[in-house]
Design a protein around this motif. Structure first.
Motif, PDB file in Angstrom:
ATOM      1  N   GLY A   1       6.247 -10.898 -11.474  1.00  0.00           N
ATOM      2  CA  GLY A   1       6.966  -9.825 -12.366  1.00  0.00           C
ATOM      3  C   GLY A   1       6.081  -8.613 -12.365  1.00  0.00           C
ATOM      4  O   GLY A   1       6.767  -7.589 -12.919  1.00  0.00           O
ATOM      5  N   VAL A   2       5.256  -8.572 -11.543  1.00  0.00           N
ATOM      6  CA  VAL A   2       4.475  -7.051 -11.534  1.00  0.00           C
ATOM      7  C   VAL A   2       4.707  -6.749 -10.098  1.00  0.00           C
ATOM      8  O   VAL A   2       4.423  -7.306  -8.941  1.00  0.00           O
ATOM      9  N   ALA A   3       5.556  -5.368  -9.935  1.00  0.00           N
ATOM     10  CA  ALA A   3       5.778  -4.598  -8.808  1.00  0.00           C
ATOM     11  C   ALA A   3       4.743  -3.869  -8.289  1.00  0.00           C
ATOM     12  O   ALA A   3       4.040  -3.347  -9.220  1.00  0.00           O
ATOM     13  N   VAL A   4       4.681  -3.608  -7.051  1.00  0.00           N
ATOM     14  CA  VAL A   4       3.847  -2.492  -6.468  1.00  0.00           C
ATOM     15  C   VAL A   4       4.170  -0.825  -7.035  1.00  0.00           C
ATOM     16  O   VAL A   4       5.491  -0.833  -6.803  1.00  0.00           O
ATOM     17  N   ALA A   5       3.360  -0.262  -7.363  1.00  0.00           N
ATOM     18  CA  ALA A   5       3.440   1.112  -7.695  1.00  0.00           C
ATOM     19  C   ALA A   5       3.317   1.784  -6.697  1.00  0.00           C
ATOM     20  O   ALA A   5       2.410   2.658  -6.551  1.00  0.00           O
ATOM     21  N   TRP A   6       4.236   2.089  -5.853  1.00  0.00           N
ATOM     22  CA  TRP A   6       4.434   2.734  -4.449  1.00  0.00           C
ATOM     23  C   TRP A   6       4.290   4.209  -4.929  1.00  0.00           C
ATOM     24  O   TRP A   6       3.622   4.773  -3.969  1.00  0.00           O
ATOM     25  N   GLN A   7       4.423   4.386  -5.953  1.00  0.00           N
ATOM     26  CA  GLN A   7       4.375   6.086  -6.123  1.00  0.00           C
ATOM     27  C   GLN A   7       3.007   6.539  -6.258  1.00  0.00           C
ATOM     28  O   GLN A   7       2.678   7.626  -5.786  1.00  0.00           O
ATOM     29  N   ALA A   8       1.965   5.649  -6.772  1.00  0.00           N
ATOM     30  CA  ALA A   8       0.551   5.796  -6.919  1.00  0.00           C
ATOM     31  C   ALA A   8       0.113   5.989  -5.286  1.00  0.00           C
ATOM     32  O   ALA A   8      -0.860   6.795  -5.006  1.00  0.00           O
ATOM     33  N   HIS A   9       0.816   5.208  -4.376  1.00  0.00           N
ATOM     34  CA  HIS A   9       0.273   5.362  -2.954  1.00  0.00           C
ATOM     35  C   HIS A   9       0.690   6.628  -2.468  1.00  0.00           C
ATOM     36  O   HIS A   9      -0.182   7.116  -1.723  1.00  0.00           O
ATOM     37  N   TRP A  10       2.026   6.887  -2.604  1.00  0.00           N
ATOM     38  CA  TRP A  10       2.296   8.306  -2.129  1.00  0.00           C
ATOM     39  C   TRP A  10       1.486   9.613  -2.846  1.00  0.00           C
ATOM     40  O   TRP A  10       1.142  10.426  -2.108  1.00  0.00           O
ATOM     41  N   LEU A  11       1.362   9.580  -4.151  1.00  0.00           N
ATOM     42  CA  LEU A  11       0.343  10.364  -4.614  1.00  0.00           C
ATOM     43  C   LEU A  11      -0.923  10.487  -4.130  1.00  0.00           C
ATOM     44  O   LEU A  11      -1.521  11.650  -4.041  1.00  0.00           O
ATOM     45  N   GLY A  12      -1.366   9.260  -3.952  1.00  0.00           N
ATOM     46  CA  GLY A  12      -2.753   9.453  -3.395  1.00  0.00           C
ATOM     47  C   GLY A  12      -2.913   9.901  -1.974  1.00  0.00           C
ATOM     48  O   GLY A  12      -3.834  10.641  -1.458  1.00  0.00           O
ATOM     49  N   LEU A  13      -1.829   9.570  -1.116  1.00  0.00           N
ATOM     50  CA  LEU A  13      -1.786  10.383   0.346  1.00  0.00           C
ATOM     51  C   LEU A  13      -1.696  11.759   0.155  1.00  0.00           C
ATOM     52  O   LEU A  13      -2.617  12.519   0.907  1.00  0.00           O
ATOM     53  N   LEU A  14      -0.918  12.088  -0.655  1.00  0.00           N
ATOM     54  CA  LEU A  14      -0.670  13.707  -1.123  1.00  0.00           C
ATOM     55  C   LEU A  14      -2.199  14.345  -1.811  1.00  0.00           C
ATOM     56  O   LEU A  14      -2.358  15.440  -1.161  1.00  0.00           O
ATOM     57  N   ALA A  15      -2.688  13.654  -2.733  1.00  0.00           N
ATOM     58  CA  ALA A  15      -3.885  14.301  -3.095  1.00  0.00           C
ATOM     59  C   ALA A  15      -4.911  14.187  -2.090  1.00  0.00           C
ATOM     60  O   ALA A  15      -5.808  15.107  -1.996  1.00  0.00           O
ATOM     61  N   GLY A  16      -5.038  13.198  -1.390  1.00  0.00           N
ATOM     62  CA  GLY A  16      -6.103  13.061  -0.324  1.00  0.00           C
ATOM     63  C   GLY A  16      -5.870  14.192   0.794  1.00  0.00           C
ATOM     64  O   GLY A  16      -6.929  15.173   1.316  1.00  0.00           O
ATOM     65  N   ALA A  17      -4.735  14.522   1.323  1.00  0.00           N
ATOM     66  CA  ALA A  17      -4.218  15.618   2.261  1.00  0.00           C
ATOM     67  C   ALA A  17      -4.600  16.936   1.710  1.00  0.00           C
ATOM     68  O   ALA A  17      -5.137  17.576   2.193  1.00  0.00           O
ATOM     69  N   CYS A  18      -4.121  17.313   0.272  1.00  0.00           N
ATOM     70  CA  CYS A  18      -4.580  18.257  -0.516  1.00  0.00           C
ATOM     71  C   CYS A  18      -5.913  18.618  -0.509  1.00  0.00           C
ATOM     72  O   CYS A  18      -6.671  19.745  -0.434  1.00  0.00           O
ATOM     73  N   ALA A  19      -6.763  17.383  -0.959  1.00  0.00           N
ATOM     74  CA  ALA A  19      -8.254  17.602  -0.962  1.00  0.00           C
ATOM     75  C   ALA A  19      -8.966  17.877   0.444  1.00  0.00           C
ATOM     76  O   ALA A  19      -9.750  18.876   0.678  1.00  0.00           O
TER      77      ALA A  19
END
Length: 196
Positions: free
Chosen positions: A162-180
């Motif tokens: 019943g718990v799905a992967v919050a894939w949006q957090a993964h995309w946001l993490g990649l974006l934040a890391g690249a920006c940093a």
């Protein structure tokens, strides 16, 4: 001289140890949309520390260690810690804005993606000999997240039914890391700035 504490292993250990808090306290710390919107802003950070199961915490902690140790060694503990703290808040705020149907998120996987992107971009920029492995790792991460987005119930992290992967957090993490990485001076840039 005493050796400095490294952020990555401490954060990974906190994620695994937090599983022992019990579900009631974990629920009070989880990223929860309604609670955050009602003023419980600590959840922007603490939601990254709690997990749904011990296997989920262990898988996320291992992913964090794999990339985090490399990124932290390239940046130093202080700068790395600041990036993680800002990244945690940024990913959480991004989930509020970009994932309106997401009610709850638990896990350090978004931060793991942040440090993977951060380490990858810094290695690409400062260590040209690593560009081929970095490109391969980036392709695998992008394919993994695309797969999760197309089938969010599919996971290897041991999420309960019943718990799905919050894939949006993964995309946001990649974006934040690249920006940093884009705003952090690399070794080459730092060396040019100090020579002179």
């Amino acid at each position: 001289m005493a050796e400095r504490v490294r952020v990555t292993p401490v954060l990974a250990a906190l994620c695994v140890a937090a599983h022992g808090l019990g579900d009631r306290l974990a629920a009070a710390l989880a990223w929860e949309r309604a609670a955050i919107l009602h003023g419980e802003v600590w959840r922007l950070w603490t939601g990254h520390l709690v997990h749904y199961s011990l296997s989920h915490a262990a898988a996320d902690a291992l992913a964090l260690l794999a990339a985090g140790l490399l990124a932290e060694s390239m940046l130093g503990a202080r700068r790395f810690g600041i990036i993680l703290a800002a990244g945690a808040a940024g990913i959480s705020a991004g989930l509020l804005a970009c994932a309106p149907d997401l009610a709850e998120y638990r896990g350090v996987s978004g931060l793991s993606m942040l440090v993977a992107a951060l380490a990858g971009v810094l290695a690409w920029r400062d260590r040209p000999a690593l560009r081929w492995p970095v490109a391969c790792a980036a392709a695998v991460l992008v394919a993994k997240i695309a797969w999760e987005a197309s089938a969010p119930a599919a996971t290897v992290a041991g999420l309960p039914a019943g718990v799905a992967v919050a894939w949006q957090a993964h995309w946001l993490g990649l974006l934040a890391g690249a920006c940093a990485a884009a705003i952090v001076p690399g070794r080459t840039t730092a060396n040019r700035m100090t020579v002179g």
